[in-house]
Design a protein around this motif. Structure first.
Motif, PDB file in Angstrom:
ATOM      1  N   TRP A  31       0.953  -1.206  -0.035  1.00  0.00           N
ATOM      2  CA  TRP A  31       0.072   0.014  -0.080  1.00  0.00           C
ATOM      3  C   TRP A  31       1.019   1.247  -0.036  1.00  0.00           C
ATOM      4  O   TRP A  31       1.956   1.434   0.676  1.00  0.00           O
ATOM      5  CB  TRP A  31      -0.890   0.038   1.206  1.00  0.00           C
ATOM      6  N   LEU A  32       0.372   2.192  -0.824  1.00  0.00           N
ATOM      7  CA  LEU A  32       1.134   3.451  -0.707  1.00  0.00           C
ATOM      8  C   LEU A  32       0.288   4.663  -0.343  1.00  0.00           C
ATOM      9  O   LEU A  32      -0.786   4.745  -0.861  1.00  0.00           O
ATOM     10  CB  LEU A  32       1.755   3.777  -2.325  1.00  0.00           C
ATOM     11  N   TYR A  33       0.707   5.347   0.723  1.00  0.00           N
ATOM     12  CA  TYR A  33       0.154   6.516   1.195  1.00  0.00           C
ATOM     13  C   TYR A  33       0.685   7.906   0.626  1.00  0.00           C
ATOM     14  O   TYR A  33       1.968   7.832   0.561  1.00  0.00           O
ATOM     15  CB  TYR A  33       0.006   6.677   2.902  1.00  0.00           C
ATOM     16  N   GLN A  34      -0.111   8.718   0.305  1.00  0.00           N
ATOM     17  CA  GLN A  34       0.379   9.937  -0.247  1.00  0.00           C
ATOM     18  C   GLN A  34      -0.453  11.034   0.414  1.00  0.00           C
ATOM     19  O   GLN A  34      -1.575  10.921   0.457  1.00  0.00           O
ATOM     20  CB  GLN A  34       0.301  10.382  -1.746  1.00  0.00           C
ATOM     21  N   PRO A  44      11.020  16.564  -2.699  1.00  0.00           N
ATOM     22  CA  PRO A  44      10.697  15.358  -2.604  1.00  0.00           C
ATOM     23  C   PRO A  44      10.132  15.040  -1.198  1.00  0.00           C
ATOM     24  O   PRO A  44      10.709  15.802   0.081  1.00  0.00           O
ATOM     25  CB  PRO A  44      12.114  14.431  -2.752  1.00  0.00           C
ATOM     26  N   LEU A  45       9.484  14.070  -1.061  1.00  0.00           N
ATOM     27  CA  LEU A  45       8.625  13.731   0.265  1.00  0.00           C
ATOM     28  C   LEU A  45       9.668  12.926   1.010  1.00  0.00           C
ATOM     29  O   LEU A  45      10.287  12.011   0.500  1.00  0.00           O
ATOM     30  CB  LEU A  45       7.443  13.160   0.255  1.00  0.00           C
ATOM     31  N   PRO A  46       9.729  12.893   2.320  1.00  0.00           N
ATOM     32  CA  PRO A  46      10.273  11.923   3.129  1.00  0.00           C
ATOM     33  C   PRO A  46       9.523  10.615   3.120  1.00  0.00           C
ATOM     34  O   PRO A  46       8.123  10.711   2.692  1.00  0.00           O
ATOM     35  CB  PRO A  46      10.173  12.156   4.708  1.00  0.00           C
ATOM     36  N   ARG A  74       2.632  17.788  13.389  1.00  0.00           N
ATOM     37  CA  ARG A  74       3.383  16.970  14.420  1.00  0.00           C
ATOM     38  C   ARG A  74       4.297  16.154  13.430  1.00  0.00           C
ATOM     39  O   ARG A  74       5.461  15.718  13.975  1.00  0.00           O
ATOM     40  CB  ARG A  74       2.514  16.208  14.986  1.00  0.00           C
ATOM     41  N   ILE A  75       4.183  15.945  12.213  1.00  0.00           N
ATOM     42  CA  ILE A  75       4.856  15.324  11.324  1.00  0.00           C
ATOM     43  C   ILE A  75       5.114  16.226   9.938  1.00  0.00           C
ATOM     44  O   ILE A  75       3.878  16.925   9.856  1.00  0.00           O
ATOM     45  CB  ILE A  75       4.833  13.801  11.112  1.00  0.00           C
ATOM     46  N   PRO A  76       5.969  16.075   9.096  1.00  0.00           N
ATOM     47  CA  PRO A  76       5.881  16.657   7.910  1.00  0.00           C
ATOM     48  C   PRO A  76       5.123  15.917   6.908  1.00  0.00           C
ATOM     49  O   PRO A  76       4.715  14.654   7.155  1.00  0.00           O
ATOM     50  CB  PRO A  76       7.516  16.843   7.465  1.00  0.00           C
ATOM     51  N   PRO A  77       4.853  16.704   5.852  1.00  0.00           N
ATOM     52  CA  PRO A  77       3.938  15.575   4.744  1.00  0.00           C
ATOM     53  C   PRO A  77       4.832  14.548   4.361  1.00  0.00           C
ATOM     54  O   PRO A  77       6.348  14.967   4.001  1.00  0.00           O
ATOM     55  CB  PRO A  77       3.724  16.651   3.665  1.00  0.00           C
TER      56      PRO A  77
END
Length: 96
Positions: A31-34, A44-46, A74-77
């Motif tokens: 599964w890929l969450y975006q 670029p995303l972490p 609380r967390i970055p995208p």
């Protein structure tokens, strides 16, 4: 963890993919969450990798938690990759 979405929180997307692997000798589900479009940055995303993905997303709905944490700052995208373990015997027998 599987709870109702918080009103007003932008929702990311979760897609399911079957990925071939010659090394493992079989296809692997993941599964890929975006994150939501409105919070994505041009950089670029972490990437967060959560093993045993079949627990984190289909059963526990971790995408809602990630959406809430991103919305609260609380967390970055980020993107999350959640590979399926198939079963306990396969998980512990596979090479890292």
């Amino acid at each position: 963890m599987d709870r109702e979405p918080r009103p007003g929180v932008p929702r990311g997307t979760v897609s399911e993919h079957e990925v071939p692997s010659r090394q493992l000798g079989a296809d692997r589900l993941l599964w890929l969450y975006q994150p939501p479009d409105g919070v994505r940055e041009s950089a670029p995303l972490p990437v967060l990798v959560l093993l045993d993905g079949e627990y984190w997303q289909p059963r526990l709905g971790v995408a809602r938690l990630l959406d809430d944490l991103i919305a609260d700052g609380r967390i970055p995208p980020l993107a999350a990759v959640l590979p399926d373990s198939v079963d306990a015997g396969t998980r512990w027998a596979e090479p890292v």
